[in-house]
Design an enzyme around this catalytic site. Structure first.
Site: not given
Length: 168
Positions: A71, A86
């Site tokens: 992620h 992110h």
């Protein structure tokens, strides 16, 4: 292996163009629905609401870290600046589901190179915002100045910032 990436001293300021890692809408970081990002605790930066599920490299550099849950990544420029990319908020909870990494930690990458593909609908259906912070993760270690550009951006094409490293 990482020796060549250590910051070199220089009497000249170095300007680094930071391309958008996503296609979407760039907004001020304070709009991220997570206090750690919104308040700048994770570092200064910007957030992007993605329209496509493709994260690309912001500049030529080294992947200092690819999170095992896919992620997020940290990309490091040869000047020493590091950017944390992110994808979404709290998406670590998905444990990699909905994400496909095309790179690994320690790999050299080129600006615009595909890093991660992600399923925007899957993330949203799981109840997570897809707004993606792009922050300087080592702002206290490497002196620089920058301003961020908000608005519509295309991955790998639009410049979202020009960082000026103040090496001496």
């Amino acid at each position: 292996m990482f020796e060549k990436w250590k910051r070199k001293s220089s009497t000249e300021n170095k300007k680094i163009q930071i391309a958008s890692p996503l296609t979407g809408q760039a907004v001020p970081l304070k709009e991220a629905p997570d206090e750690a990002f919104a308040a700048g605790y994770m570092g200064p930066g910007i957030a992007i609401v993605p329209q496509e599920g493709r994260l690309v490299a912001t500049f030529d550099g080294l992947l200092a870290h690819v999170f095992k849950t896919k992620h997020a990544v940290i990309i490091e420029h040869s000047s020493g600046i590091q950017l944390l990319l992110h994808i979404g908020m709290d998406t670590v909870s998905l444990k990699g589901q909905g994400f496909t990494a095309h790179v690994e930690t320690g790999q050299e990458v080129k600006a615009g190179q595909l890093l991660i593909e992600f399923d925007i609908d899957f993330i949203k259906e799981a109840g997570y915002p897809v707004i993606t912070p792009v922050v300087f993760s080592n702002a206290n270690e490497v002196p620089y100045t920058t301003e961020w550009t908000v608005g519509s951006v295309q991955a790998g094409k639009d410049i979202i910032s020009i960082a000026t490293c103040n090496d001496s």
